[in-house]
Motif scaffolding. Structure first.
Motif, PDB file in Angstrom:
ATOM      1  N   PRO A   8      -6.090   3.117  -3.541  1.00 51.61           N
ATOM      2  CA  PRO A   8      -6.327   3.273  -2.104  1.00 51.61           C
ATOM      3  C   PRO A   8      -5.094   2.932  -1.255  1.00 51.61           C
ATOM      4  CG  PRO A   8      -8.218   2.227  -3.115  1.00 51.61           C
ATOM      5  CD  PRO A   8      -7.129   2.297  -4.170  1.00 51.61           C
ATOM      6  N   LEU A   9      -4.324   1.922  -1.664  1.00 50.65           N
ATOM      7  CA  LEU A   9      -3.103   1.579  -0.936  1.00 50.65           C
ATOM      8  C   LEU A   9      -2.085   2.711  -1.031  1.00 50.65           C
ATOM      9  CD1 LEU A   9      -1.209  -0.355   0.600  1.00 50.65           C
ATOM     10  CD2 LEU A   9      -0.508  -1.232  -1.637  1.00 50.65           C
ATOM     11  N   GLU A  11      -2.687   5.875  -1.610  1.00 49.02           N
ATOM     12  CA  GLU A  11      -3.193   7.007  -0.831  1.00 49.02           C
ATOM     13  C   GLU A  11      -3.026   6.781   0.662  1.00 49.02           C
ATOM     14  OE1 GLU A  11      -7.160   7.249  -2.360  1.00 49.02           O
ATOM     15  OE2 GLU A  11      -6.518   8.332  -4.173  1.00 49.02           O
ATOM     16  N   LYS A  12      -3.344   5.570   1.123  1.00 51.07           N
ATOM     17  CA  LYS A  12      -3.191   5.252   2.547  1.00 51.07           C
ATOM     18  C   LYS A  12      -1.736   5.380   2.979  1.00 51.07           C
ATOM     19  CE  LYS A  12      -3.717   1.576   5.941  1.00 51.07           C
ATOM     20  NZ  LYS A  12      -4.079   0.186   6.189  1.00 51.07           N
ATOM     21  N   THR A  13      -0.834   4.860   2.164  1.00 52.80           N
ATOM     22  CA  THR A  13       0.588   4.927   2.484  1.00 52.80           C
ATOM     23  C   THR A  13       1.049   6.376   2.569  1.00 52.80           C
ATOM     24  OG1 THR A  13       0.938   2.806   1.378  1.00 52.80           O
ATOM     25  CG2 THR A  13       2.889   4.145   1.801  1.00 52.80           C
ATOM     26  N   GLN A  15      -0.825   9.007   3.250  1.00 54.82           N
ATOM     27  CA  GLN A  15      -1.440   9.615   4.430  1.00 54.82           C
ATOM     28  C   GLN A  15      -0.701   9.215   5.706  1.00 54.82           C
ATOM     29  OE1 GLN A  15      -5.481   8.276   4.100  1.00 54.82           O
ATOM     30  NE2 GLN A  15      -6.063   9.900   2.660  1.00 54.82           N
ATOM     31  N   VAL A  16      -0.374   7.933   5.809  1.00 54.11           N
ATOM     32  CA  VAL A  16       0.360   7.452   6.980  1.00 54.11           C
ATOM     33  C   VAL A  16       1.739   8.102   7.034  1.00 54.11           C
ATOM     34  CG1 VAL A  16       1.420   5.408   8.033  1.00 54.11           C
ATOM     35  CG2 VAL A  16      -0.918   5.287   7.149  1.00 54.11           C
ATOM     36  N   VAL A  28       3.080  -0.206   6.332  1.00 56.93           N
ATOM     37  CA  VAL A  28       1.889  -0.393   5.503  1.00 56.93           C
ATOM     38  C   VAL A  28       2.282  -1.159   4.235  1.00 56.93           C
ATOM     39  CG1 VAL A  28       0.143   0.791   4.112  1.00 56.93           C
ATOM     40  CG2 VAL A  28       0.715   1.650   6.396  1.00 56.93           C
ATOM     41  N   TYR A  32       1.478  -5.071   2.846  1.00 56.36           N
ATOM     42  CA  TYR A  32       0.994  -5.332   1.488  1.00 56.36           C
ATOM     43  C   TYR A  32       1.861  -6.389   0.798  1.00 56.36           C
ATOM     44  CZ  TYR A  32       0.266  -4.643  -3.520  1.00 56.36           C
ATOM     45  OH  TYR A  32       0.046  -4.840  -4.850  1.00 56.36           O
TER      46      TYR A  32
END
Length: 79
Positions: A8-9, A11-13, A15-16, A28, A32
């Motif tokens: 998830p981290l 993927e989030k990174t 996406q951002v 991001v 972390y």
């Protein structure tokens, strides 16, 4: 440390990064590394002899990088 990141981290990174660019995505990851990863950096002791020998250097480099990024953020906020 990359292998200890959650999907998830990652993927989030990504996406951002795609939505807001590299600088915001870097924040991001900095968040972390300031938290969870910093507390688990001791795990590299068990990865390899080479990492064990460089543990203090790796730890100090991470802390220095976080400090520099925080100073850059503060500088931008003051501008």
């Amino acid at each position: 440390m990359y292998d200890s990141m959650s999907m998830p981290l990652i993927e989030k990174t990504n996406q951002v990064y795609e939505a807001e660019g590299a600088e915001v995505a870097e924040c991001v990851l900095i968040d972390y590394y300031k938290g969870e990863a910093k507390d688990r950096i001791h795990q590299i002791h068990h990865k390899s002899k080479e990492l064990l020998l460089r543990y203090e250097q790796i730890k100090n480099a991470l802390l220095l990088y976080i400090f520099i990024q925080m100073m850059r953020r503060m500088s931008k906020l003051q501008s």
